[in-house]
Design an enzyme around this catalytic site. Structure first.
Site, PDB file in Angstrom:
ATOM      1  N   ALA A 103       0.808  -1.227   0.000  1.00 22.36           N
ATOM      2  CA  ALA A 103       0.000   0.000   0.000  1.00 22.36           C
ATOM      3  C   ALA A 103       0.838   1.273   0.000  1.00 22.36           C
ATOM      4  O   ALA A 103       0.302   2.364  -0.114  1.00 22.36           O
ATOM      5  CB  ALA A 103      -0.944  -0.006   1.190  1.00 22.36           C
ATOM      6  N   ARG A 125       9.250   8.258  -3.932  1.00 24.96           N
ATOM      7  CA  ARG A 125      10.601   8.489  -4.463  1.00 24.96           C
ATOM      8  C   ARG A 125      10.819   7.925  -5.864  1.00 24.96           C
ATOM      9  O   ARG A 125      11.832   8.203  -6.505  1.00 24.96           O
ATOM     10  CB  ARG A 125      11.640   7.896  -3.488  1.00 24.96           C
ATOM     11  CG  ARG A 125      11.918   8.824  -2.311  1.00 24.96           C
ATOM     12  CD  ARG A 125      12.871   8.187  -1.322  1.00 24.96           C
ATOM     13  NE  ARG A 125      12.204   7.218  -0.466  1.00 24.96           N
ATOM     14  CZ  ARG A 125      12.832   6.324   0.292  1.00 24.96           C
ATOM     15  NH1 ARG A 125      14.143   6.256   0.277  1.00 24.96           N
ATOM     16  NH2 ARG A 125      12.152   5.489   1.056  1.00 24.96           N
TER      17      ARG A 125
HETATM   18  C1  UD1 Z   1       9.797  -1.414   7.889  1.00 22.91           C
HETATM   19  C2  UD1 Z   1      10.010  -1.972   9.295  1.00 22.91           C
HETATM   20  C3  UD1 Z   1      11.498  -1.959   9.637  1.00 22.91           C
HETATM   21  C4  UD1 Z   1      12.259  -2.763   8.574  1.00 22.91           C
HETATM   22  C5  UD1 Z   1      11.962  -2.232   7.182  1.00 22.91           C
HETATM   23  C6  UD1 Z   1      12.554  -3.134   6.153  1.00 22.91           C
HETATM   24  C7  UD1 Z   1       8.040  -1.362  10.568  1.00 22.91           C
HETATM   25  C8  UD1 Z   1       7.468  -0.441  11.557  1.00 22.91           C
HETATM   26  N1  UD1 Z   1       9.300  -1.165  10.246  1.00 22.91           N
HETATM   27  O1  UD1 Z   1      10.217  -0.073   7.911  1.00 22.91           O
HETATM   28  O2  UD1 Z   1      11.708  -2.536  10.904  1.00 22.91           O
HETATM   29  O3  UD1 Z   1      13.651  -2.684   8.840  1.00 22.91           O
HETATM   30  O4  UD1 Z   1      10.530  -2.179   6.940  1.00 22.91           O
HETATM   31  O5  UD1 Z   1      12.428  -2.558   4.897  1.00 22.91           O
HETATM   32  O6  UD1 Z   1       7.356  -2.253  10.111  1.00 22.91           O
HETATM   33  N2  UD1 Z   1       3.233  -0.443   3.890  1.00 22.91           N
HETATM   34  C9  UD1 Z   1       1.879  -0.462   3.719  1.00 22.91           C
HETATM   35  N3  UD1 Z   1       1.103   0.391   4.460  1.00 22.91           N
HETATM   36  C10 UD1 Z   1       1.623   1.258   5.355  1.00 22.91           C
HETATM   37  C11 UD1 Z   1       3.038   1.279   5.515  1.00 22.91           C
HETATM   38  C12 UD1 Z   1       3.801   0.415   4.776  1.00 22.91           C
HETATM   39  O7  UD1 Z   1       1.359  -1.237   2.927  1.00 22.91           O
HETATM   40  O8  UD1 Z   1       0.847   2.000   5.990  1.00 22.91           O
HETATM   41  C13 UD1 Z   1       4.062  -1.359   3.096  1.00 22.91           C
HETATM   42  C14 UD1 Z   1       4.941  -0.633   2.107  1.00 22.91           C
HETATM   43  O9  UD1 Z   1       4.328  -0.573   0.834  1.00 22.91           O
HETATM   44  C15 UD1 Z   1       6.173  -1.519   2.053  1.00 22.91           C
HETATM   45  C16 UD1 Z   1       6.227  -2.138   3.433  1.00 22.91           C
HETATM   46  O10 UD1 Z   1       4.924  -2.029   3.961  1.00 22.91           O
HETATM   47  O11 UD1 Z   1       6.056  -2.549   1.107  1.00 22.91           O
HETATM   48  C17 UD1 Z   1       7.237  -1.472   4.331  1.00 22.91           C
HETATM   49  O12 UD1 Z   1       6.923  -0.108   4.464  1.00 22.91           O
HETATM   50  P1  UD1 Z   1       8.045   0.977   4.660  1.00 22.91           P
HETATM   51  O13 UD1 Z   1       7.408   2.292   4.903  1.00 22.91           O
HETATM   52  O14 UD1 Z   1       9.043   0.864   3.609  1.00 22.91           O
HETATM   53  O15 UD1 Z   1       8.670   0.461   6.033  1.00 22.91           O
HETATM   54  P2  UD1 Z   1       9.861   1.068   6.824  1.00 22.91           P
HETATM   55  O16 UD1 Z   1       9.382   2.273   7.543  1.00 22.91           O
HETATM   56  O17 UD1 Z   1      11.003   1.225   5.924  1.00 22.91           O
END
Ligand code: UD1
Ligand code: MG
Length: 453
Positions: A10, A15
């Site tokens: 989602a 970027r």
């Molecule tokens: C997350 C992890 C972190 C890990 C990292 C690895 C959490 C809180 N943190 O961080 O520990 O090291 O991934 O890459 O989980 N997504 C949704 N809905 C949302 C938020 C995210 O679907 O509301 C999905 C994104 O599309 C993505 C994944 O979840 O595929 C990870 O989201 P992202 O925001 O990249 O996570 P990080 O904050 O980087």
């Protein structure tokens, strides 16, 4: 044990700076999300849920499958909130595996190892990185047991020094999920519902936490921008190239090879540099592909040599033929075998009989050419009258002189010879010389004009 898999997809992907949702950008022949789905399917889950948000309609239109369950996360409030949107579809499962739609290179074997290690408890996939910046850090107690995950923005300086990080991929016991997700708060630096906080809940309940690591860290790498997309594209190509080389294919330089589809090959085939292969391509035994060729959905038989700079699409090349350099075979080109097709020759929707040659600068379209035919340089089948396409038929052993225009529909009989420079618009009989050419004359006493003074 019944397994459910949830793919979180989602995220906005800001970027990427693109109108296309991030998970629809391609790696090889498929969107990022399709790679993750294909890997997930190999684990044969009882349920496969995709959490989508931004660009949901576009994603659902591009990715299809009767087995896919779609859950919408209207607002991106964090990974914990994202998983919670899938909860209505997760009842009655023993294990729930969480994957990310933008982490495409994770391997089925790695995930199977994590599932086996976790059993009916908690499992976490971690990697140890030289530079852990940006990732959640894995905190362990004095005995080395995992205690919690702390996000970069919430970490103390000591925690920031930890190099073991959360890949985000985890297995959760299905029965505990609803309770844990319901208890998540957003009292943290990003004001998000962190899925990672459920780990501390599991530890507090005395559950064992199994930790697994992928064979290579690239399996856990995500795509946030086009630089990372390019870097994972190379890793994916390298993985495919290594599998092909292990299966006996020679790649002159695996770093300059791109496969966007599938390639099957017999023994002792060799592919030179900068070749792009798309769709489904099959090579027989001992096939050699020269540098800078594009092969798309084609079949190339034993002993064929394709020289540099050829483009071959939806075509068949029979045993022992030699094609190129600079030849173009378009859809429906069929070389029966032992053929020579040379430079600047285009062939479309035409069958070329055994041993026939089209060596230079010709267009052969909508044609049936017999065996042992020689098509001279600059021969054109005029297949299009501006409204309809027509066929040209050339019998066995015919010889077409250079710079001939064959105005279709037209036939040239077996063993016929066509004089160079002819425009053939009526059928030419077997075994005879046919030509359309003004007689050559020489003017006696003629003098070149001289410049007036
Ligand atoms: C997350 C992890 C972190 C890990 C990292 C690895 C959490 C809180 N943190 O961080 O520990 O090291 O991934 O890459 O989980 N997504 C949704 N809905 C949302 C938020 C995210 O679907 O509301 C999905 C994104 O599309 C993505 C994944 O979840 O595929 C990870 O989201 P992202 O925001 O990249 O996570 P990080 O904050 O980087
Ligand atoms: Mg984030």
């Amino acid at each position: 044990m019944t397994l459910g898999i949830v793919i979180l997809a989602a995220g906005q992907g800001t970027r990427m700076k693109s109108r296309l949702p991030k998970v629809l950008h391609h790696l090889g022949d498929r969107p990022l999300l399709q790679h993750v789905i294909d890997t997930a399917r190999a684990l044969q889950p009882a349920r496969l849920v995709i959490v989508h948000g931004h660009g949901g309609e576009q994603v659902r239109a591009a990715i299809t499958g009767d087995d896919l369950i779609w859950a919408e996360q209207a607002e991106q409030l964090g990974t914990g909130h994202a998983l919670a949107q899938a909860l209505p579809h997760l009842a009655g499962l023993d294990q729930v595996l969480v994957l990310y739609g933008d982490v495409p290179l994770i391997r089925t074997e790695t995930l199977q190892g994590l599932l086996d290690a976790a059993g009916d408890s908690f499992g976490l996939l971690t990697v140890t990185l030289e530079d852990p910046t940006g990732y959640g850090r894995i905190c362990r107690d004095g005995a080395g047991q995992v205690e919690c995950i702390v996000e970069q923005k919430d970490a103390t300086p000591q925690q920031l020094a930890i190099r073991e990080v959360n890949t985000g991929i985890m297995v959760l016991p299905g029965g505990r999920l609803a309770d844990w997700l319901g208890r998540l708060g957003k009292d943290n630096a990003q004001g998000e519902y962190y899925l990672t906080d459920v780990l501390a809940m599991a530890v507090a309940e005395g559950l064992a936490v199994a930790v697994a690591q992928p064979a290579e860290p690239v399996e856990a790498e995500g795509v946030n921008d086009r630089l990372q997309l390019a870097s994972l594209e190379r890793a994916w190509q390298r993985r495919q190239a290594e599998a092909l080389m292990r299966a006996g294919l020679t790649l002159r330089d695996p770093a300059r090879f791109d496969l966007r589809g599938s390639l099957r090959h017999g023994l002792d085939c060799e592919i030179d540099i900068d070749v792009v292969i798309e769709g489904e391509v099959t090579l027989g035994e001992g096939v050699r592909i020269g540098p800078h060729c594009v092969l798309r959905d084609c079949h190339i038989d034993d002993g064929v040599e394709v020289l540099a700079h050829c483009v071959i699409e939806q075509a068949k090349i029979g045993t022992g033929s030699r094609v190129g350099p600079f030849a173009r075979l378009r859809p429906g080109a069929e070389l029966t075998g032992g053929n020579h097709v040379g430079n600047f020759v285009e062939i479309k929707n035409a069958e070329i009989g055994e041993g026939s040659k089209v060596n230079h600068l010709s267009y052969v379209g909508d044609a049936d050419i017999g065996r042992g035919v020689n098509i001279g340089a600059g021969t054109i089948t005029c297949n299009y009258d501006g409204a309809n396409k027509h066929r040209t038929r050339i019998g066995d052993q015919a010889f077409i002189g250079s710079n001939t225009a064959l105005v279709a529909p037209v036939s040239v009989g077996r063993g016929a010879t066509i004089g160079a420079g002819s425009v053939i618009s009526k059928d030419a009989p077997e075994e005879r010389l046919t030509l359309t050419r003004a007689r050559q004359t020489t003017i006696e006493g003629w003098k070149r004009p001289e410049k007036k003074r």
